[in-house]
Every structure is written in C-alpha cells, then in structure tokens.
Design an enzyme around this catalytic site. Structure first.
Site, PDB file in Angstrom:
ATOM      1  N   ASN A 182      35.769  53.531  34.404  1.00  0.00           N
ATOM      2  CA  ASN A 182      35.214  53.274  33.079  1.00  0.00           C
ATOM      3  C   ASN A 182      33.697  53.438  33.157  1.00  0.00           C
ATOM      4  OD1 ASN A 182      34.374  52.218  30.644  1.00  0.00           O
ATOM      5  ND2 ASN A 182      35.039  50.113  31.069  1.00  0.00           N
ATOM      6  N   TRP A 183      33.209  54.521  32.569  1.00  0.00           N
ATOM      7  CA  TRP A 183      31.774  54.817  32.678  1.00  0.00           C
ATOM      8  C   TRP A 183      30.936  53.979  31.724  1.00  0.00           C
ATOM      9  CZ3 TRP A 183      31.284  60.947  33.128  1.00  0.00           C
ATOM     10  CH2 TRP A 183      31.991  61.365  34.263  1.00  0.00           C
ATOM     11  N   LYS A 184      31.573  53.266  30.814  1.00  0.00           N
ATOM     12  CA  LYS A 184      30.852  52.454  29.820  1.00  0.00           C
ATOM     13  C   LYS A 184      29.784  53.317  29.123  1.00  0.00           C
ATOM     14  CE  LYS A 184      32.171  48.380  32.355  1.00  0.00           C
ATOM     15  NZ  LYS A 184      31.917  47.006  32.750  1.00  0.00           N
ATOM     16  N   HIS A 193      38.872  46.220  25.869  1.00  0.00           N
ATOM     17  CA  HIS A 193      38.024  45.836  27.008  1.00  0.00           C
ATOM     18  C   HIS A 193      37.247  44.566  26.647  1.00  0.00           C
ATOM     19  CE1 HIS A 193      34.750  45.890  29.917  1.00  0.00           C
ATOM     20  NE2 HIS A 193      35.554  46.597  30.672  1.00  0.00           N
ATOM     21  N   GLU A 222      34.304  43.731  26.946  1.00  0.00           N
ATOM     22  CA  GLU A 222      33.023  43.953  26.269  1.00  0.00           C
ATOM     23  C   GLU A 222      33.230  44.246  24.784  1.00  0.00           C
ATOM     24  OE1 GLU A 222      31.644  46.848  29.092  1.00  0.00           O
ATOM     25  OE2 GLU A 222      31.521  45.258  30.590  1.00  0.00           O
ATOM     26  N   GLU A 230      41.490  41.995  33.968  1.00  0.00           N
ATOM     27  CA  GLU A 230      40.079  41.974  34.345  1.00  0.00           C
ATOM     28  C   GLU A 230      39.499  40.594  34.063  1.00  0.00           C
ATOM     29  OE1 GLU A 230      38.339  46.180  34.343  1.00  0.00           O
ATOM     30  OE2 GLU A 230      38.229  45.498  32.283  1.00  0.00           O
ATOM     31  N   GLY A 246      31.213  43.283  36.599  1.00  0.00           N
ATOM     32  CA  GLY A 246      29.796  43.589  36.751  1.00  0.00           C
ATOM     33  C   GLY A 246      28.996  42.491  37.442  1.00  0.00           C
ATOM     34  N   SER A 260      34.524  44.326  39.536  1.00  0.00           N
ATOM     35  CA  SER A 260      33.802  44.552  40.792  1.00  0.00           C
ATOM     36  C   SER A 260      34.660  45.162  41.897  1.00  0.00           C
ATOM     37  CB  SER A 260      33.133  43.252  41.258  1.00  0.00           C
ATOM     38  OG  SER A 260      32.195  42.807  40.290  1.00  0.00           O
ATOM     39  N   GLY A 297      34.397  49.877  37.026  1.00  0.00           N
ATOM     40  CA  GLY A 297      33.214  50.116  36.202  1.00  0.00           C
ATOM     41  C   GLY A 297      32.097  50.707  37.045  1.00  0.00           C
TER      42      GLY A 297
HETATM   43  P1  PGA Z   1      32.897  46.515  37.127  1.00  0.00           P
HETATM   44  O1  PGA Z   1      33.543  46.748  35.672  1.00  0.00           O
HETATM   45  O2  PGA Z   1      33.753  47.320  38.097  1.00  0.00           O
HETATM   46  O3  PGA Z   1      31.497  47.066  37.021  1.00  0.00           O
HETATM   47  O4  PGA Z   1      32.961  45.073  37.404  1.00  0.00           O
HETATM   48  C1  PGA Z   1      34.931  46.766  35.485  1.00  0.00           C
HETATM   49  C2  PGA Z   1      35.247  46.988  34.026  1.00  0.00           C
HETATM   50  O5  PGA Z   1      34.536  46.447  33.165  1.00  0.00           O
HETATM   51  O6  PGA Z   1      36.232  47.683  33.695  1.00  0.00           O
END
Ligand code: PGA
Length: 251
Positions: free
Chosen positions: A9-11, A95, A97, A167, A173, A213, A234
């Site tokens: 997931n490149w966000k 997600h 976020e 998640e 993150g 993470s 991510g």
């Molecule tokens: P992260 O993000 O690997 O940077 O913790 C995971 C995600 O939000 O899908």
C-alpha cells in the site's frame, strides 16, 4: 490451499514517474515468483503509469479506495469501472486511515465491497483495533463487529472472494509489529467468525493478511503462522529491495 498474497500500500507517496520506476524495478526482481500473489496499490493519479510499467508481469494492481456507485455527481470520487479501465484488479476498502480521517464506516465498507465484488474487483477489507481498544480487552469484539457489519448479507460465493486484512491500528506506521502469536490469535478468531457466518468451506478459503509494520526482518516469522495468509505492507513497500524481500519471505 490458500495462495499467499503480499500487497504493498503506497498510500500518498510517489508521483507517476517515481511510481513507474519502482514498479519496473519490482517487475524485474519479482518476475520468477509464482507461488505468491503480488499486488501493489499506488495512488489514483499514478495508476495508469504504474499499470503500463507492470504490464505483462505477475504483479496485480490495486486501488486504495473507490466509490460504491456506478457514476454520478460525486466530486473527487472514482468508480469501479474507471479502475477496471486502467487495469486495476483489487481494491483496498476501509483502511484505518480512511476510517480515521475520512469517516468511513462498516456500513459504507459493505456498499463498496458489494460493488467491488459485482464488478470483478477483489476487495481487500481492512479491520483492526486501536491501542485503547486492545488495552480494554476489546480486540475480538471490535473485529467481530467490523466483520459482521462489513460483510453482512454477502453470499457464500461472494464472501469467499473477499480478502481480509487484519491491521491493528497501534502497529501501523509505528514500527510496533504485533508478535506472530498476537496476530495468529486474532487471525484464528477472524476465521472463526467467518465460519460462523458463512460456513467451514468459506472460512478455509478466505485469505487473511496481516498488516502493521511488516518488514523484511519480521515477515518470515509472521508468515509461519497458520492463519496468516499474507501481508499488507505500507512503509516497507516503497522500496523495491525491501518489498521484494518481503514477497520472497521464507517460512
Ligand atoms: P505500515 O502500514 O506497514 O507502514 O505499518 C501498513 C498499512 O497501513 O497498510
């Protein structure tokens, strides 16, 4: 057997030029991987460029969100058909976020999941608890509600086509990964809820990814757990070397 799925997931990172470069390099380094499904989810504006860069390879393309209607006056939104037209095959839904910053709800996720399935897109449905919820012992209750409401009323065939990504929000993150044991415990519970709702066949078939993470240094032990069928990555998916190593985990 459930085929492992590793998704990046490149966000909101990488413009079209940077994204195409990363995609070309992943296409090269991952071309021999056959026993794992590989997916990358770049931002909307870069989907066409990334799609061209991975054409003819073994990497699938995902969007990070979509609208549940066919079309209409919904400024800033993107439809399933638009995604399909640029080569997208998967879509991340709900997600944390999106839930946290854009007010997405389980009910809204169900509308999107239903639309994705009806359009031939594979939904990757994200669920997970906050740190506060975990501390209060609410983890199982939270994920159960997210599953019951987000998948409510789906047919068995449709439910089988959903990928679930567990998640824990406290691990996203933050560099804090759930231990393989913590993740496995929740994954097993999730599979149990799927079994209650849709039966043993669906529960056996549904893939449950872990996210939060995931890094080259912890993916091997996570993937060794029996109910962890892949990862949603991510930060570590923004670098070709680290994402390739994650895809090539050894368990
Ligand atoms: P992260 O993000 O690997 O940077 O913790 C995971 C995600 O939000 O899908």
């Amino acid at each position: 057997m459930r085929k492992p799925l590793i998704a990046g997931n490149w966000k909101m990172y990488k413009n079209a030029t940077e994204g195409a470069k990363l995609a070309r390099s992943l296409k090269r380094s991952l071309r021999d991987v056959k026993d794992r499904e590989i997916v990358i989810a770049p931002p909307f504006a870069t989907l066409p460029a990334v799609s061209r860069a991975i054409a003819g390879g073994n990497i699938g393309l995902a969007a990070q969100n979509m609208h549940h209607q066919d079309e209409g006056a919904f400024t800033g939104e993107v439809s399933a058909d638009m995604l399909l037209s640029v080569g997208v095959g998967y879509v991340i839904i709900g997600h944390s976020e999106r839930r946290q910053y854009f007010g997405e709800t389980n009910k809204g996720c169900l509308e999107k999941i239903t639309k994705a399935l009806g359009s031939g897109l594979v939904p990757i449905y994200c669920i997970g608890e906050t740190l506060g919820e975990r501390k209060r012992g609410r983890t199982f209750a939270v994920v159960e509600k997210q599953i019951r409401e987000g998948l409510a009323g789906l047919s068995r065939t449709d439910a089988k086509g959903v990928v679930i990504a567990y998640e824990p929000i406290w691990a996203i993150g933050t560099g804090k990964t759930a231990t393989p044991q913590i993740a496995q415990e929740v994954h097993a519970r999730i599979r149990g809820i799927i079994k209650e709702l849709f039966g043993a066949g669906v529960a056996r078939a549904v893939r449950i990814l872990y996210g939060g993470s995931v890094k080259p240094g912890n993916v091997d032990t996570l993937m060794a757990e029996k109910d962890i069928d892949g990862a949603l990555v991510g930060g570590a998916s923004l670098d070709a070397k680290s994402f390739s190593r994650i895809v090539k985990y050894v368990s």
